[in-house]
Design a protein around this motif. Structure first.
Motif, PDB file in Angstrom:
ATOM      1  N   VAL A  19      74.115-123.018  34.338  1.00  0.00           N
ATOM      2  CA  VAL A  19      73.651-123.112  32.949  1.00  0.00           C
ATOM      3  C   VAL A  19      72.316-122.403  32.773  1.00  0.00           C
ATOM      4  N   ILE A  20      71.428-122.550  33.728  1.00  0.00           N
ATOM      5  CA  ILE A  20      70.121-121.875  33.630  1.00  0.00           C
ATOM      6  C   ILE A  20      70.305-120.358  33.679  1.00  0.00           C
ATOM      7  N   SER A  21      71.127-119.876  34.605  1.00  0.00           N
ATOM      8  CA  SER A  21      71.346-118.430  34.684  1.00  0.00           C
ATOM      9  C   SER A  21      72.073-117.926  33.445  1.00  0.00           C
ATOM     10  N   SER A  22      72.978-118.718  32.905  1.00  0.00           N
ATOM     11  CA  SER A  22      73.680-118.340  31.681  1.00  0.00           C
ATOM     12  C   SER A  22      72.705-118.269  30.500  1.00  0.00           C
ATOM     13  N   ALA A  23      71.806-119.228  30.412  1.00  0.00           N
ATOM     14  CA  ALA A  23      70.830-119.227  29.318  1.00  0.00           C
ATOM     15  C   ALA A  23      69.882-118.034  29.415  1.00  0.00           C
ATOM     16  N   LEU A  24      69.448-117.724  30.628  1.00  0.00           N
ATOM     17  CA  LEU A  24      68.578-116.557  30.797  1.00  0.00           C
ATOM     18  C   LEU A  24      69.304-115.262  30.426  1.00  0.00           C
ATOM     19  N   ALA A  25      70.560-115.167  30.825  1.00  0.00           N
ATOM     20  CA  ALA A  25      71.333-113.967  30.495  1.00  0.00           C
ATOM     21  C   ALA A  25      71.567-113.862  28.991  1.00  0.00           C
ATOM     22  N   GLN A  26      71.845-114.985  28.339  1.00  0.00           N
ATOM     23  CA  GLN A  26      72.051-114.947  26.892  1.00  0.00           C
ATOM     24  C   GLN A  26      70.779-114.541  26.161  1.00  0.00           C
ATOM     25  N   GLY A  27      69.652-115.023  26.615  1.00  0.00           N
ATOM     26  CA  GLY A  27      68.385-114.622  26.009  1.00  0.00           C
ATOM     27  C   GLY A  27      68.116-113.140  26.173  1.00  0.00           C
ATOM     28  N   ARG A  28      68.433-112.640  27.348  1.00  0.00           N
ATOM     29  CA  ARG A  28      68.226-111.213  27.595  1.00  0.00           C
ATOM     30  C   ARG A  28      69.182-110.360  26.760  1.00  0.00           C
ATOM     31  N   ILE A  29      70.427-110.803  26.635  1.00  0.00           N
ATOM     32  CA  ILE A  29      71.398-110.082  25.815  1.00  0.00           C
ATOM     33  C   ILE A  29      70.946-110.061  24.353  1.00  0.00           C
ATOM     34  N   GLY A  30      70.507-111.207  23.842  1.00  0.00           N
ATOM     35  CA  GLY A  30      70.048-111.275  22.456  1.00  0.00           C
ATOM     36  C   GLY A  30      68.826-110.404  22.206  1.00  0.00           C
ATOM     37  N   ALA A  31      67.884-110.437  23.133  1.00  0.00           N
ATOM     38  CA  ALA A  31      66.672-109.629  22.978  1.00  0.00           C
ATOM     39  C   ALA A  31      66.998-108.136  23.013  1.00  0.00           C
ATOM     40  N   SER A  32      67.887-107.757  23.917  1.00  0.00           N
ATOM     41  CA  SER A  32      68.258-106.342  24.008  1.00  0.00           C
ATOM     42  C   SER A  32      69.018-105.886  22.770  1.00  0.00           C
ATOM     43  N   ALA A  33      69.879-106.763  22.250  1.00  0.00           N
ATOM     44  CA  ALA A  33      70.624-106.407  21.038  1.00  0.00           C
ATOM     45  C   ALA A  33      69.683-106.261  19.848  1.00  0.00           C
ATOM     46  N   LEU A  34      68.736-107.169  19.718  1.00  0.00           N
ATOM     47  CA  LEU A  34      67.780-107.058  18.608  1.00  0.00           C
ATOM     48  C   LEU A  34      66.912-105.814  18.734  1.00  0.00           C
ATOM     49  N   GLU A  35      66.545-105.489  19.957  1.00  0.00           N
ATOM     50  CA  GLU A  35      65.752-104.269  20.171  1.00  0.00           C
ATOM     51  C   GLU A  35      66.574-103.032  19.824  1.00  0.00           C
ATOM     52  N   GLY A  36      67.844-103.031  20.203  1.00  0.00           N
ATOM     53  CA  GLY A  36      68.709-101.898  19.879  1.00  0.00           C
ATOM     54  C   GLY A  36      68.942-101.756  18.390  1.00  0.00           C
ATOM     55  N   ALA A  38      66.847-102.782  16.096  1.00  0.00           N
ATOM     56  CA  ALA A  38      65.571-102.352  15.516  1.00  0.00           C
ATOM     57  C   ALA A  38      65.367-100.850  15.681  1.00  0.00           C
ATOM     58  N   ARG A  39      65.847-100.304  16.793  1.00  0.00           N
ATOM     59  CA  ARG A  39      65.686 -98.864  17.031  1.00  0.00           C
ATOM     60  C   ARG A  39      66.689 -98.031  16.243  1.00  0.00           C
ATOM     61  N   GLN A  40      67.924 -98.550  16.119  1.00  0.00           N
ATOM     62  CA  GLN A  40      68.977 -97.822  15.400  1.00  0.00           C
ATOM     63  C   GLN A  40      69.699 -98.780  14.457  1.00  0.00           C
ATOM     64  N   PRO A  41      69.156 -98.995  13.290  1.00  0.00           N
ATOM     65  CA  PRO A  41      69.779 -99.942  12.361  1.00  0.00           C
ATOM     66  C   PRO A  41      71.186 -99.521  11.925  1.00  0.00           C
ATOM     67  N   GLU A  42      71.486 -98.235  11.952  1.00  0.00           N
ATOM     68  CA  GLU A  42      72.813 -97.764  11.532  1.00  0.00           C
ATOM     69  C   GLU A  42      73.905 -98.155  12.530  1.00  0.00           C
ATOM     70  N   ALA A  43      73.543 -98.492  13.749  1.00  0.00           N
ATOM     71  CA  ALA A  43      74.514 -98.884  14.772  1.00  0.00           C
ATOM     72  C   ALA A  43      74.578-100.398  14.949  1.00  0.00           C
ATOM     73  N   SER A  44      74.110-101.130  13.958  1.00  0.00           N
ATOM     74  CA  SER A  44      74.026-102.582  14.122  1.00  0.00           C
ATOM     75  C   SER A  44      75.398-103.234  14.259  1.00  0.00           C
ATOM     76  N   GLY A  45      76.403-102.705  13.615  1.00  0.00           N
ATOM     77  CA  GLY A  45      77.743-103.280  13.718  1.00  0.00           C
ATOM     78  C   GLY A  45      78.308-103.188  15.124  1.00  0.00           C
ATOM     79  N   LYS A  46      78.182-102.015  15.734  1.00  0.00           N
ATOM     80  CA  LYS A  46      78.679-101.837  17.099  1.00  0.00           C
ATOM     81  C   LYS A  46      77.873-102.656  18.099  1.00  0.00           C
ATOM     82  N   ILE A  47      76.558-102.703  17.905  1.00  0.00           N
ATOM     83  CA  ILE A  47      75.706-103.461  18.809  1.00  0.00           C
ATOM     84  C   ILE A  47      76.022-104.950  18.701  1.00  0.00           C
ATOM     85  N   GLN A  48      76.223-105.431  17.469  1.00  0.00           N
ATOM     86  CA  GLN A  48      76.517-106.852  17.282  1.00  0.00           C
ATOM     87  C   GLN A  48      77.864-107.228  17.901  1.00  0.00           C
ATOM     88  N   THR A  49      78.851-106.358  17.763  1.00  0.00           N
ATOM     89  CA  THR A  49      80.158-106.629  18.371  1.00  0.00           C
ATOM     90  C   THR A  49      80.052-106.696  19.896  1.00  0.00           C
TER      91      THR A  49
END
Length: 94
Positions: A19-36, A38-49
């Protein structure tokens, strides 16, 4: 008796580690998706999927760890009631 203690320890530590490793991975995935996004708002649909699929795969790790832990406890590890009573009568379990 030591077997049951180690089985309980393994089942009790397996789930929190997963659970701890899963939570850390989910946080990292969310942070990377938000960063992506923020850098390319036009690709938000693909990044979110891709983020939702990755989150589902990571969450399955915690579910599988819980399933394995329950199988270890209730299917593999616990002796039947008569076997435990016989062991208590013979003095091997205290």
């Amino acid at each position: 008796m030591l077997y049951l203690a180690l089985l309980a320890l393994a089942a009790g530590l397996g789930v929190p580690i997963a659970v701890i490793s899963s939570a850390l991975a989910q946080g990292r995935i969310g942070a990377s998706a938000l960063e992506g996004i923020a850098r390319q708002p036009e690709a938000s649909g693909k990044i979110q999927t891709a983020m939702i699929i990755a989150l589902a795969l990571v969450e399955s790790l915690a579910i599988y760890a819980l399933l394995v832990s329950l199988i270890m406890l209730f299917v593999i590890g616990l002796p039947s009631g008569t076997a435990m009573l016989d062991a208590m009568k013979s003095g091997t379990v205290r």
